[in-house]
Design a protein around this motif. Structure first.
Motif, short mmCIF file in Angstrom:
data_model
loop_
_atom_site.label_atom_id
_atom_site.label_comp_id
_atom_site.label_asym_id
_atom_site.label_seq_id
_atom_site.Cartn_x
_atom_site.Cartn_y
_atom_site.Cartn_z
N LEU A 170 1.95 5.97 4.94
CA LEU A 170 2.49 6.80 6.01
C LEU A 170 1.74 8.13 6.03
O LEU A 170 1.58 8.79 4.99
CB LEU A 170 3.99 7.03 5.81
CG LEU A 170 4.86 5.77 5.69
CD1 LEU A 170 6.29 6.14 5.38
CD2 LEU A 170 4.79 4.94 6.95
N PRO A 186 2.91 5.07 10.05
CA PRO A 186 2.07 4.13 9.30
C PRO A 186 0.64 4.09 9.85
O PRO A 186 0.43 4.13 11.07
CB PRO A 186 2.78 2.79 9.49
CG PRO A 186 3.55 2.92 10.75
CD PRO A 186 3.97 4.37 10.84
N CYS A 214 4.15 0.30 -7.21
CA CYS A 214 4.01 0.89 -5.86
C CYS A 214 2.53 1.13 -5.55
O CYS A 214 2.06 0.84 -4.45
CB CYS A 214 4.81 2.19 -5.79
SG CYS A 214 4.69 3.04 -4.19
N TRP A 215 1.78 1.70 -6.52
CA TRP A 215 0.38 2.01 -6.25
C TRP A 215 -0.52 0.78 -6.26
O TRP A 215 -1.40 0.64 -5.42
CB TRP A 215 -0.13 3.01 -7.29
CG TRP A 215 0.36 4.43 -7.04
CD1 TRP A 215 0.95 4.90 -5.91
CD2 TRP A 215 0.33 5.51 -7.96
NE1 TRP A 215 1.28 6.21 -6.05
CE2 TRP A 215 0.90 6.64 -7.31
CE3 TRP A 215 -0.12 5.66 -9.26
CZ2 TRP A 215 1.02 7.87 -7.91
CZ3 TRP A 215 -0.02 6.91 -9.86
CH2 TRP A 215 0.56 8.00 -9.20
N THR A 258 2.15 9.18 2.15
CA THR A 258 3.18 8.49 1.37
C THR A 258 2.82 7.02 1.28
O THR A 258 2.46 6.39 2.28
CB THR A 258 4.57 8.63 2.03
OG1 THR A 258 4.87 10.02 2.15
CG2 THR A 258 5.63 7.95 1.18
N ASP A 290 4.98 9.88 -2.83
CA ASP A 290 4.08 10.79 -2.13
C ASP A 290 2.80 10.97 -2.93
O ASP A 290 2.82 11.04 -4.17
CB ASP A 290 4.75 12.15 -1.92
CG ASP A 290 5.96 12.05 -0.99
OD1 ASP A 290 5.97 11.10 -0.17
OD2 ASP A 290 6.88 12.88 -1.10
N ARG A 338 4.25 3.27 0.47
CA ARG A 338 5.50 2.52 0.43
C ARG A 338 5.18 1.03 0.26
O ARG A 338 4.46 0.46 1.06
CB ARG A 338 6.30 2.70 1.71
CG ARG A 338 7.63 1.90 1.73
CD ARG A 338 8.28 1.94 3.09
NE ARG A 338 8.64 3.31 3.45
CZ ARG A 338 8.87 3.71 4.71
NH1 ARG A 338 8.74 2.85 5.70
NH2 ARG A 338 9.18 4.97 4.96
N ARG A 339 5.72 0.45 -0.84
CA ARG A 339 5.52 -0.98 -1.09
C ARG A 339 6.89 -1.65 -1.16
O ARG A 339 7.78 -1.19 -1.87
CB ARG A 339 4.76 -1.21 -2.40
CG ARG A 339 4.36 -2.69 -2.61
CD ARG A 339 3.66 -2.89 -3.94
NE ARG A 339 2.41 -2.19 -4.04
CZ ARG A 339 1.23 -2.68 -3.70
NH1 ARG A 339 1.18 -3.92 -3.23
NH2 ARG A 339 0.14 -1.98 -3.83
N THR A 340 7.08 -2.71 -0.41
CA THR A 340 8.34 -3.45 -0.39
C THR A 340 8.04 -4.94 -0.60
O THR A 340 6.93 -5.40 -0.33
CB THR A 340 9.08 -3.27 0.96
OG1 THR A 340 8.23 -3.75 2.02
CG2 THR A 340 9.44 -1.82 1.18
N GLU A 398 11.90 -2.01 -3.27
CA GLU A 398 11.18 -1.03 -2.45
C GLU A 398 10.96 0.24 -3.29
O GLU A 398 11.87 0.73 -3.95
CB GLU A 398 11.98 -0.69 -1.19
CG GLU A 398 11.29 0.36 -0.32
CD GLU A 398 12.03 0.61 0.99
OE1 GLU A 398 11.72 1.59 1.67
OE2 GLU A 398 12.94 -0.20 1.30
N VAL A 399 9.69 0.72 -3.28
CA VAL A 399 9.33 1.95 -3.98
C VAL A 399 8.47 2.78 -3.04
O VAL A 399 7.56 2.25 -2.38
CB VAL A 399 8.56 1.67 -5.30
CG1 VAL A 399 8.22 2.98 -5.99
CG2 VAL A 399 9.38 0.78 -6.21
N GLU A 400 8.72 4.09 -3.00
CA GLU A 400 7.99 5.00 -2.11
C GLU A 400 7.58 6.24 -2.92
O GLU A 400 8.41 6.85 -3.59
CB GLU A 400 8.86 5.38 -0.92
CG GLU A 400 8.19 6.28 0.10
CD GLU A 400 9.09 6.54 1.28
OE1 GLU A 400 9.45 7.72 1.49
OE2 GLU A 400 9.45 5.57 1.97
#
Length: 732
Positions: free
Chosen positions: A55, A60, A4-5, A40, A31, A42-44, A27-29
């Motif tokens: 976000l 976004p 995600c990061w 936040t 904070d 968010r990577r998909t 998908e990973v989200e």
């Protein structure tokens, strides 16, 4: 979390491989801490379509992917490699700071990222670009100076002055030459004018002679046409005579052939009765064979029906045998895969619980399937024996039918041959009378052709005499008019001479006019070297001034280049980046040995230091060297447990370095199988060190397959995998 990061995983999975089997997307989200406003990440990723957004309070941010990744690195304080070496300790990692498999360039990249020396690299890149630009400008100015000097050297005023004087002398010589050429052309034109005056009288005489020649040519043409017609008629008569001769010879040969055929055909009539009797015998034998074939066909049809019924029963049993054997094989494969004490997928014990029941059920099913296969094979054998017997009888009947049909074919072929021979014999008898009539007709045609040949011979001799007479007349006429033709030729030659003289006069006049034009052009021609001398003198003054300007510009650029070269070295390997490495390496050595004091009780010590090596092309190059002592002996190969302690200590030292450089304390540490390969004492010391880190640094996560470690930690989460499904359970 790392995907995600950073878009990368600890075990190197990238691209569409992060999507689980059977799923359409990943998908990973996450904070970002306790920030205000709330942030936040968010990577998909769908198939071939990655997406990364940040976000802010649920909305976004309008940033590119590279800008978002830069902000994530800044918020966390680490890029992926630094995060992996400071926070994560993965089983089998090949990129640990102290690992022998880690390259020197990778160690330096880690330290430079932790020390935030990217700005120095940026400054070095800018300085290199500036140096390159200045060097290009200096080269350009040098080229201009060389070009200016070469152009100035090319200007020769003395030579231009000498050439101008020489041109004047050459022009005066050309004027005199053109004047003499014009005078000579006028004299030649007057000489040719005398012959050109005879041209009108000669043209009138030539027209008179040409008219007489045309009359003679008409008479000659008529005579030639008559000769040609007679020749054509004579040739046609000869051709007709030759054709009739060939036809007469052909009729003679044909008549002889017919006489021979008539002689041969007279003996055929007696054989017709004998062929008819033999044909009736063969047709009787053929009818008997057809009746035997019909009986065999009926027997074959009955046998094939019986065989079809038996094969239908065998086709039903065959797939059932295959299905039962497949199920038995599947049970054997599953029992062979589970041959051991633990499940190869989830490591669950196989001697108790659901796994033991599953293995027992597989064993019973295998026995049932094997027993059913034996029974089905026995039933199939009972059906196969009648099939083989029936097939054998059927093959014998087919062979008998084949032999009868072969015999029938032989009889039919023999009867056909007899019929053909009979038809030929009957036709020969019928043709006998026709051949006699055709022979008589050939005889009459031959007599007609002989009469026609005699007539053509008489006509050809008559036409030959007429042709010889006409040819003699034409030869006499040509001899009489030869004198007039010679007179025309002589007059034509004189006329050609006169016309050539007239053309020469006109040509000489044209040449004289052109020479006069060249003379006028030469008289009024402007000296080009005088203008060139003035232009060259002006250019020489311009080039001297330009050279002085370029000398000043070159001096300015060289002074600026010396200043930029100083900063290239300052931001290069032997400058500020090297100074930064020198400042952090002692700190890493101190903190590593601090942790080794706990892990190895002082038996292991390590030293990190920079070493500079002069490269012929790249200048000075820094290298990070690692030395260690194990129980007082330098650089002895460490065991697996000792190497693990050295890696853990150096990675914890890097965590401390990150905290000092960023001004924050890292409160997260993830370790996968960190105790793997350690003896009991080594495990005890690592757990002691982890307890100290837990009290000072926050959260420590340890992943292990050893359940007895649970009592050493405040919280325990157990992950159990059974039948392809993972279950997460909070134990305490």
């Amino acid at each position: 979390m790392t995907w995600c990061w950073y878009g990368e995983t600890v075990d190197g999975i990238k691209g569409d491989d992060v999507i689980r089997r059977g799923a359409k997307r990943a998908e990973v989200e996450i904070d970002i801490g306790d920030t205000a406003p709330e942030l936040t990440v968010r990577r998909t990723r769908s198939r071939g379509k990655p997406k990364l957004v940040v976000l802010k309070d649920g909305k976004p941010l309008d940033l590119s992917k590279a800008e978002i990744q830069g902000k994530i690195n800044a918020w966390i304080g680490l890029d992926f490699k630094s995060f992996k070496n400071s926070v994560l300790y993965g089983q089998g990692d090949a990129a640990r700071f102290a690992s022998p498999r880690t390259k020197d360039s990778e160690r330096k990249d880690m330290l430079h990222r932790i020390a935030n020396t990217e700005i120095l690299q940026t400054c070095h890149t800018i300085a290199l670009a500036k140096r390159s630009d200045l060097q290009d400008e200096i080269e350009d100015v040098e080229r201009q100076r060389v070009s200016t000097r070469e152009r100035l050297e090319e200007i020769d005023l003395d030579t231009l002055r000498t050439r101008s004087r020489g041109w004047e002398e050459e022009r005066d010589g050309r004027v005199a030459e053109y004047q003499a050429e014009v005078a000579g052309l006028l004299v030649k034109a007057q000489e040719h004018a005398v012959d050109a005056g005879k041209l009108p009288d000669l043209e009138r005489g030539l027209k008179r002679l040409e008219a007489e020649r045309d009359e003679m040519a008409g008479a000659e043409t008529a005579s030639a046409q008559e000769i040609e017609a007679l020749t054509t008629e004579l040739d046609a008569a000869r051709t007709r005579w030759e054709e009739m001769s060939r036809e007469l010879a052909g009729l003679k040969a044909k008549r002889e052939q017919m006489a021979k055929q008539i002689s041969e055909t007279k003996g055929v009539a007696g054989a017709v009765a004998e062929l008819s009797e033999r044909l009736e015998e063969r047709e009787g034998e053929q009818r008997e064979t057809e009746e035997a074939i019909a009986g065999c066909d009926a027997e074959l049809s009955s046998l094939e029906d019986t065989l079809e019924v038996l094969r239908g029963e065998d086709a039903v049993i065959g797939p059932e045998i295959a299905r039962v054997e497949t199920e038995a094989k599947r049970c054997d494969d599953e029992l062979e895969r589970l041959d051991g004490d633990r499940c190869p997928t989830c490591t669950t014990p196989l001697t108790e619980g659901v796994a033991a029941e599953y293995i027992s059920e597989l064993t019973r099913n295998r026995g049932r399937y094997n027993e059913a296969a034996v029974k089905l094979h026995a039933s199939q054998g009972e059906i196969t024996r009648p099939i083989d017997a029936t097939q054998k009888v059927l093959n014998g009947a087919k062979e008998k039918a084949r032999q009868l049909r072969t015999e029938k074919g032989t009889l039919v072929e023999h009867a056909s041959g007899l019929k053909a021979s009979l038809a030929i014999a009957e036709g020969a008898v019928e043709c006998l009378a026709g051949l006699q009539e055709e022979s008589d007709a050939c005889k009459g045609r031959g007599e007609v052709l002989r009469a026609a040949l005699e007539e053509l011979k008489f006509i050809g001799e008559e036409r030959k005499e007429a042709l010889e007479t006409e040819l003699a007349k034409a030869w006499l006429r040509q001899k009489t008019d030869r004198g007039r033709y010679e007179e025309i030729v002589a007059l034509t030659e004189e006329l050609a001479i006169a016309r050539a003289a007239a053309a020469s006069v006109e040509n000489l006049k044209g040449q004289a006019r052109r020479e006069m034009e060249r003379l006028q052009e030469a008289i009024h021609e402007v000296n080009p070297w005088s203008t060139a001398f003035d232009e060259a003198e002006a250019k020489a003054v311009e080039y001297r001034a330009r050279r002085a300007t370029l000398d000043k510009e070159l001096q300015r650029l060289e002074n600026e280049l010396a200043h930029v070269v100083f900063w290239v070295r300052g931001f290069g390997n032997e400058g500020l980046p090297s100074f930064v490495l020198d400042s952090v390496v002692p700190y890493i050595t101190d903190r590593t040995n601090h942790y080794l004091g706990v892990l190895a009780d002082g038996d292991i010590s390590m030293a990190f230091y920079t070493q500079r090596e002069l490269k012929s092309r790249d200048g000075v190059k820094d290298e990070i060297t690692i030395d260690w002592d194990i129980e007082g002996q330098g650089r002895v190969p460490p065991s697996g447990g000792q190497l693990r302690k050295m890696e853990i200590a150096s990675d914890l030292a890097l965590m401390d370095l990150v905290a000092t450089r960023e001004g924050v304390q890292l409160d997260l540490l993830l370790l996968d199988e960190v105790l793997d390969g350690l003896d009991r004492e080594g495990r005890s010391r690592v757990l002691e060190l982890l307890g100290e880190l837990r009290r000072r640094r926050g959260s420590v996560f340890v992943i292990s397959h050893e359940s007895d470690l649970a009592e050493e930690f405040e919280r325990v989460v157990r992950v159990t995998k059974r039948n392809g499904c993972a279950t997460v359970e909070v134990v305490k």
